[in-house]
Enzyme design. Structure first.
Site, PDB file in Angstrom:
ATOM      1  N   ILE A 153      -3.123  -6.001   4.979  1.00  0.00           N
ATOM      2  CA  ILE A 153      -1.759  -6.491   5.104  1.00  0.00           C
ATOM      3  C   ILE A 153      -1.585  -7.253   6.412  1.00  0.00           C
ATOM      4  O   ILE A 153      -1.013  -8.350   6.437  1.00  0.00           O
ATOM      5  CB  ILE A 153      -0.754  -5.328   5.005  1.00  0.00           C
ATOM      6  CG1 ILE A 153      -0.762  -4.754   3.592  1.00  0.00           C
ATOM      7  CG2 ILE A 153       0.651  -5.779   5.399  1.00  0.00           C
ATOM      8  CD1 ILE A 153       0.009  -3.458   3.441  1.00  0.00           C
ATOM      9  N   ARG A 230       4.767   2.787   8.087  1.00  0.00           N
ATOM     10  CA  ARG A 230       5.395   4.063   7.770  1.00  0.00           C
ATOM     11  C   ARG A 230       6.415   4.365   8.863  1.00  0.00           C
ATOM     12  O   ARG A 230       6.226   4.012  10.027  1.00  0.00           O
ATOM     13  CB  ARG A 230       4.360   5.191   7.687  1.00  0.00           C
ATOM     14  CG  ARG A 230       3.464   5.115   6.447  1.00  0.00           C
ATOM     15  CD  ARG A 230       4.256   5.338   5.172  1.00  0.00           C
ATOM     16  NE  ARG A 230       3.435   5.412   3.983  1.00  0.00           N
ATOM     17  CZ  ARG A 230       3.188   4.382   3.170  1.00  0.00           C
ATOM     18  NH1 ARG A 230       3.675   3.185   3.455  1.00  0.00           N
ATOM     19  NH2 ARG A 230       2.445   4.557   2.090  1.00  0.00           N
ATOM     20  N   GLU A 259      13.165   9.299   5.586  1.00  0.00           N
ATOM     21  CA  GLU A 259      13.411   8.698   4.267  1.00  0.00           C
ATOM     22  C   GLU A 259      13.659   9.790   3.224  1.00  0.00           C
ATOM     23  O   GLU A 259      13.048  10.852   3.291  1.00  0.00           O
ATOM     24  CB  GLU A 259      12.195   7.852   3.842  1.00  0.00           C
ATOM     25  CG  GLU A 259      11.985   6.613   4.668  1.00  0.00           C
ATOM     26  CD  GLU A 259      10.775   5.800   4.216  1.00  0.00           C
ATOM     27  OE1 GLU A 259      10.231   6.091   3.122  1.00  0.00           O
ATOM     28  OE2 GLU A 259      10.372   4.888   4.935  1.00  0.00           O
ATOM     29  N   HIS A 277      12.468   0.794   1.943  1.00  0.00           N
ATOM     30  CA  HIS A 277      11.049   0.966   1.620  1.00  0.00           C
ATOM     31  C   HIS A 277      10.693   0.242   0.312  1.00  0.00           C
ATOM     32  O   HIS A 277      10.131   0.826  -0.614  1.00  0.00           O
ATOM     33  CB  HIS A 277      10.681   2.444   1.528  1.00  0.00           C
ATOM     34  CG  HIS A 277       9.211   2.699   1.738  1.00  0.00           C
ATOM     35  ND1 HIS A 277       8.717   3.880   2.217  1.00  0.00           N
ATOM     36  CD2 HIS A 277       8.115   1.913   1.527  1.00  0.00           C
ATOM     37  CE1 HIS A 277       7.392   3.820   2.282  1.00  0.00           C
ATOM     38  NE2 HIS A 277       7.012   2.637   1.864  1.00  0.00           N
TER      39      HIS A 277
END
Length: 310
Positions: A153, A230, A259, A277
Site C-alpha cells: 500500500i 490501524r 472502532e 474504516h
C-alpha cells in the site's frame, strides 16, 4: 460434501453466495452469533473467514478441533492468534494485494480533503459563503510526502505522490531493497522532514502508538497526518491535543482507536476529516478479496500451496 466454514465478518449477498458455492457456511457476523456458532458447530468447523479487526482468538481455535484453514479477508491480521494457530499447524492466509489500490486512493482522498479543507468549504458554500470570506489553503503538489510503512500500500501511495510532483521519503524497520526513495531510520526524523505523513504500516503490538506526541511535534504546525493503517498506530489523545493546540495543521483518519466509535475528542475539531474504516472497501476490492479467499481455499483443500500465506 463441502467443508464447513465459519464466517465471522459481514458479507454482502453476492459475496456470501460465492462463498456458499464452495462451503457449508455457518454465518456469525456479530459477537452473540459468534459465541453461539462456535458452541454449536465448533466440532465440525474446518475453515474460518475473518479479518484483522475481528480476528480469531487462541481459545476459539481450541474449540474447533477440525480447524485447518484460517483466512483474513483483507491484508491485516493483527487480532488473529497467529502463533497459537501455527502451533496447531493451521494454514493461515490473508488478502494481501487485493485492496491496495483502493486504500491508496483513499489515503490521497483524505490528504486532499484535509489539506484543501474540502468538507468545510462544502459546508460554507451551502451556507452562501464566497471565497473572499474564507481562508486559503496550501497546495498538495510539490510538497514532501513521508510514508510510514513502504509495503504494497505504501508503495502505491508513493506512486500517487509522484503524480503530484512530490518529494517522497519513507520509514520501515529497514530500507526496502531496490527502492529509489529516501529512507529515514526513524519516524520522528521522517516527520521532521516531510509536510504530509501518511501512515500505512501494519497494526499490532509492535506499532502501537508509533505516531506519538514526539512524532506530531516533529511534524509541526504546518504538517498533516493521514492514517489508513490501524487506529492503534496513532496515539489518539496526543493527536487530539496536537490538533486542538495547532501543533499540527490537520489529520485525515480512516481508522481510529475504539472502532467503531470515533473518538469524542476529535468530533468537534474542524481540522480533522474522519471516515469509518472504508479505505479498503469498494466493489472491486471486495470482489478481489473474496476471489482470493476462494482461490486460497480451493488450493488448500486440494492439497496445493496457497497463494497468499501469512
Amino acid at each position: 460434501m463441502k467443508p464447513s466454514l465459519l464466517v465471522l465478518i459481514p458479507l454482502k449477498d453476492a459475496s456470501r453466495a460465492s462463498v456458499e458455492t464452495a462451503f457449508d457456511v455457518v454465518y456469525a457476523p456479530d459477537a452473540a452469533q459468534r459465541t453461539a456458532a462456535i458452541a454449536t458447530h465448533g466440532e465440525t468447523i474446518r475453515a474460518v473467514l475473518t479479518n484483522g479487526t475481528t480476528g480469531l482468538t487462541a481459545a476459539e481455535i481450541d474449540r474447533m478441533p477440525q480447524l485447518e484453514f484460517v483466512s483474513a479477508l483483507g491484508a491485516g491480521y493483527e487480532n488473529l492468534a497467529v502463533d497459537h494457530a501455527r502451533s496447531r499447524d493451521l494454514v493461515l492466509v490473508n488478502g494481501a494485494g487485493t485492496n491496495d489500490h483502493c486504500v491508496a486512493d483513499h489515503a490521497f482522498a483524505l490528504l486532499l480533503a484535509v489539506v484543501r479543507d474540502v468538507p468545510q468549504l462544502d459546508q460554507a458554500t451551502r451556507k452562501g459563503a464566497w471565497r473572499d470570506t474564507l481562508p486559503m489553503h496550501p497546495n498538495v503538489s510539490g510538497k514532501r510526502l513521508g510514508i510510514v510503512g513502504l509495503g504494497n500500500i505504501g508503495e502505491k501511495v508513493a506512486r500517487r505522490g509522484a503524480g503530484f510532483d512530490m518529494e517522497i521519503g519513507y520509514h520501515n524497520r529497514k530500507p526496502r531493497e531496490g527502492s529509489p526513495l529516501r529512507y529515514f531510520d526513524s519516524v520522528q526524523g521522517l516527520a521532521q522532514w516531510c509536510d504530509f505523513l501518511v501512515v500505512a504500516t501494519p497494526g499490532g503490538a509492535g506499532t502501537r502508538h508509533l505516531i506519538d506526541k514526539a512524532v506530531l511535534d516533529a511534524l509541526g504546525p504546518d504538517g498533516f497526518v493521514v492514517n489508513v493503517s490501524r487506529g492503534s498506530v496513532v496515539d489518539t489523545a496526543a493527536l487530539a491535543d496536537a490538533l486542538a493546540a495547532g501543533a499540527i495543521a490537520g489529520a485525515g483518519l480512516d481508522v481510529y482507536e475504539g472502532e467503531p466509535h470515533p473518538p469524542e475528542a476529535l468530533l468537534t475539531l474542524r481540522n480533522v476529516v474522519l471516515t469509518p474504516h472504508v479505505g479498503g472497501r469498494s466493489p472491486e476490492a471486495i470482489t478481489a478479496s473474496v476471489d482470493n479467499f476462494l482461490a486460497n481455499a480451493r488450493r488448500h483443500f486440494a492439497g496445493e500451496a496457497v497463494l497468499t500465506p501469512i
